[in-house]
Design a protein around this motif. Sequence first.
Motif, PDB file in Angstrom:
ATOM      1  N   ILE A 119      -2.671  21.670 -37.866  1.00 45.33           N
ATOM      2  CA  ILE A 119      -2.048  20.354 -37.737  1.00 45.33           C
ATOM      3  C   ILE A 119      -3.128  19.312 -37.438  1.00 45.33           C
ATOM      4  N   GLY A 120      -3.180  18.250 -38.236  1.00 40.33           N
ATOM      5  CA  GLY A 120      -4.087  17.148 -37.974  1.00 40.33           C
ATOM      6  C   GLY A 120      -3.445  16.117 -37.065  1.00 40.33           C
ATOM      7  N   VAL A 121      -4.256  15.246 -36.481  1.00 38.07           N
ATOM      8  CA  VAL A 121      -3.766  14.241 -35.531  1.00 38.07           C
ATOM      9  C   VAL A 121      -4.263  12.857 -35.941  1.00 38.07           C
ATOM     10  N   LEU A 122      -3.335  11.930 -36.090  1.00 38.77           N
ATOM     11  CA  LEU A 122      -3.651  10.511 -36.254  1.00 38.77           C
ATOM     12  C   LEU A 122      -3.709   9.885 -34.871  1.00 38.77           C
ATOM     13  N   LEU A 123      -4.890   9.448 -34.465  1.00 40.10           N
ATOM     14  CA  LEU A 123      -5.067   8.821 -33.149  1.00 40.10           C
ATOM     15  C   LEU A 123      -4.658   7.360 -33.251  1.00 40.10           C
ATOM     16  N   ASP A 124      -3.535   7.040 -32.652  1.00 38.96           N
ATOM     17  CA  ASP A 124      -2.917   5.717 -32.773  1.00 38.96           C
ATOM     18  C   ASP A 124      -3.124   4.935 -31.490  1.00 38.96           C
ATOM     19  N   LEU A 125      -3.988   3.900 -31.544  1.00 36.63           N
ATOM     20  CA  LEU A 125      -4.152   3.030 -30.371  1.00 36.63           C
ATOM     21  C   LEU A 125      -2.901   2.160 -30.263  1.00 36.63           C
ATOM     22  N   HIS A 126      -1.905   2.716 -29.646  1.00 37.09           N
ATOM     23  CA  HIS A 126      -0.549   2.191 -29.607  1.00 37.09           C
ATOM     24  C   HIS A 126      -0.428   1.014 -28.640  1.00 37.09           C
ATOM     25  N   ALA A 127      -1.115   1.134 -27.515  1.00 40.28           N
ATOM     26  CA  ALA A 127      -1.062   0.103 -26.475  1.00 40.28           C
ATOM     27  C   ALA A 127      -2.419  -0.567 -26.364  1.00 40.28           C
ATOM     28  N   LEU A 128      -2.493  -1.811 -26.839  1.00 41.36           N
ATOM     29  CA  LEU A 128      -3.732  -2.587 -26.795  1.00 41.36           C
ATOM     30  C   LEU A 128      -3.747  -3.478 -25.557  1.00 41.36           C
ATOM     31  N   PRO A 129      -4.926  -3.828 -25.062  1.00 35.45           N
ATOM     32  CA  PRO A 129      -4.990  -4.744 -23.919  1.00 35.45           C
ATOM     33  C   PRO A 129      -4.306  -6.071 -24.249  1.00 35.45           C
ATOM     34  N   GLY A 130      -3.356  -6.453 -23.434  1.00 34.67           N
ATOM     35  CA  GLY A 130      -2.583  -7.665 -23.682  1.00 34.67           C
ATOM     36  C   GLY A 130      -1.367  -7.424 -24.542  1.00 34.67           C
ATOM     37  N   GLY A 131      -1.395  -6.368 -25.355  1.00 29.83           N
ATOM     38  CA  GLY A 131      -0.251  -6.025 -26.191  1.00 29.83           C
ATOM     39  C   GLY A 131      -0.352  -6.605 -27.591  1.00 29.83           C
ATOM     40  N   ALA A 132      -0.216  -5.742 -28.622  1.00 30.06           N
ATOM     41  CA  ALA A 132      -0.138  -6.222 -29.998  1.00 30.06           C
ATOM     42  C   ALA A 132       1.232  -6.798 -30.298  1.00 30.06           C
ATOM     43  N   ASN A 133       2.195  -6.482 -29.421  1.00 31.51           N
ATOM     44  CA  ASN A 133       3.536  -7.065 -29.479  1.00 31.51           C
ATOM     45  C   ASN A 133       4.056  -7.156 -28.052  1.00 31.51           C
ATOM     46  N   GLY A 134       5.228  -7.701 -27.894  1.00 31.64           N
ATOM     47  CA  GLY A 134       5.754  -7.908 -26.553  1.00 31.64           C
ATOM     48  C   GLY A 134       6.608  -6.782 -26.020  1.00 31.64           C
ATOM     49  N   GLN A 135       6.612  -5.639 -26.700  1.00 32.05           N
ATOM     50  CA  GLN A 135       7.467  -4.529 -26.287  1.00 32.05           C
ATOM     51  C   GLN A 135       6.807  -3.686 -25.195  1.00 32.05           C
ATOM     52  N   GLU A 136       7.625  -2.906 -24.507  1.00 32.63           N
ATOM     53  CA  GLU A 136       7.135  -2.118 -23.380  1.00 32.63           C
ATOM     54  C   GLU A 136       6.162  -1.013 -23.813  1.00 32.63           C
ATOM     55  N   HIS A 137       6.233  -0.612 -25.104  1.00 26.20           N
ATOM     56  CA  HIS A 137       5.297   0.428 -25.540  1.00 26.20           C
ATOM     57  C   HIS A 137       3.867  -0.100 -25.672  1.00 26.20           C
ATOM     58  N   SER A 138       3.653  -1.364 -25.331  1.00 30.11           N
ATOM     59  CA  SER A 138       2.290  -1.890 -25.218  1.00 30.11           C
ATOM     60  C   SER A 138       1.695  -1.627 -23.843  1.00 30.11           C
ATOM     61  N   GLY A 139       2.476  -1.011 -22.967  1.00 34.13           N
ATOM     62  CA  GLY A 139       1.946  -0.573 -21.677  1.00 34.13           C
ATOM     63  C   GLY A 139       2.443  -1.337 -20.475  1.00 34.13           C
ATOM     64  N   THR A 140       2.919  -2.577 -20.678  1.00 34.23           N
ATOM     65  CA  THR A 140       3.401  -3.375 -19.561  1.00 34.23           C
ATOM     66  C   THR A 140       4.752  -3.992 -19.908  1.00 34.23           C
TER      67      THR A 140
END
Length: 550
Positions: free
Chosen positions: A188-209
Amino acid sequence: MKVLIPTDTIHPDNINMKKFLGKLHDSMKDEGSSNPSFPGNAPQHQQPMQDQPSRIKPPTPQDVIRYRYQQGTNLGSVFVLEQWLTPSMYPQRCQSAELAAATKSVETMGLEAARAKFENHWNNYCSDADLDWLANEAHCNSIRLPIGYFTLGPPYCQNTPFASVSLIYANAWAAVKRLVARCYSRGIGVLLDLHALPGGANGQEHSGTNSGKADVWKHKSNLELATRCLCFIAKDAKSMDGVVGIQLCNEAEYNAPDMYKWYDRVIAEIGSIDNTMPLYISDAWNLSQAIGYCNGRNSLQAGTANPIVIDTHLYWAFSDDDKRKSPQQITQEVSGKLGELDGKDGSVTDHGAAQMVVGEYSCVLTEDSWGKRGVHPKEKLVNDFGQAQSQRYQQRAGGSFFWTYRMDWMDGGEWGFKQQTKIRAITPPNSLCLSPSDVQSRLSHAQSQQEGQLQSTMGAHCNYWDSTYPGQYEHWRFEQGWRVGFNDALAFFGMRANGGLQGHGGDKIGMLDIWVKKRIVESGQAGKNLWEFEQGLRQGVRDFYQLAGI
């Protein structure tokens, strides 16, 4: 000039051309299936080049990991927590994002206990039994793994909201690397997804805050930190087996300011570290615009550069427009999705490669939609919806990743990959379900027919172009391309059965556009008849699949 014909095989008798080679405007019907090729010239500003020595080598296991059709699922809420998926990681009276869970855990348990809790989650939430099931029962060959900038450890948390809890993450990146290794040991291969960026790429909670803001695009310091994070990942990934690619960000907000300028900068920096790593970009909910960018980035003028793949997400559970539709209407709609690719892929020599995956999708519909289902059982409609998605994405995308595999409330309902796989709403490509002996039998049959098929295909190609549009062709390029394509498809399909990768079944070249671009560059071929090499390569792939029965 160029002839714009769909990349599927075309029968000469079904082509009605009004203009050709600078004089004819083409109008064509795609009804037959015997002529294997069409020409496409590079953009006019490209200067003719001389052929160079070929650098083509047989596909490696790493090539297969990166360029096959990616049949997978997301492993959500492991390294980027979401309360609705893993409420067990959240203390009482806690907000819903990762930062809230980490902060509250430190307050209530102390730092060491909180760190132990998080480390146990990272290391054990997806057990060996889970990974075995994904490989052997669901026939996954990849996963998409959301991570956050905080996952990289304390140095990347400084001057961010995670600074006060940064020590929790001291061993997080090591846990990511262990998970990648565990997956790779199962093929199984893995796509490393930088899902939560500093400040957030969007306003949703999956950005970390829970800030509700997409501030990565508004502050230079955030973009600089995000770039540093991605360069760190790229450096480490060079020595990690099983990395499918690196995703630069997840679900960028629509019309994110200067997003493509940032993509340009970070792609350049990663390219100086490792120009072979596929890089995945968010389409920011505008697939057409992303395809235009992808075409340019994956052009032949770019030479040996990181292949760019678009990540698009398809849900029918959030908009008011979707609420007004019945499940049957939505299922019918699936077959038309990803149409933005039409006319944008299939000829790298003409307009560059266009490659995309569906990074997130589910079988979830709104209660409003289910209320419009009539007398039909919900279970049957869920199955129809999932099957329509499986078929469409396997036909038109380079991969698809269901959201999501793991949650506290397994098997997950219409959000659960495990449940939807068990009821066969989601099904893998047939080639991934074959036994090793079946793979070997199909390989042997295709190889035994290879030369005869080449002669037949070459005859059709040469006869069509020489008799219908006499000109100065170089049909030897078509033959060389055909041999490369046939042997590449054979190598991908047989890699597991021949011991190059773990697992059963046979892989197909799913990332075909960027693979073709890679092979054209490695071939060293150039000039006005380069299109013959490309179309020979594509036809060689198709001929192998026909002979192998996949």
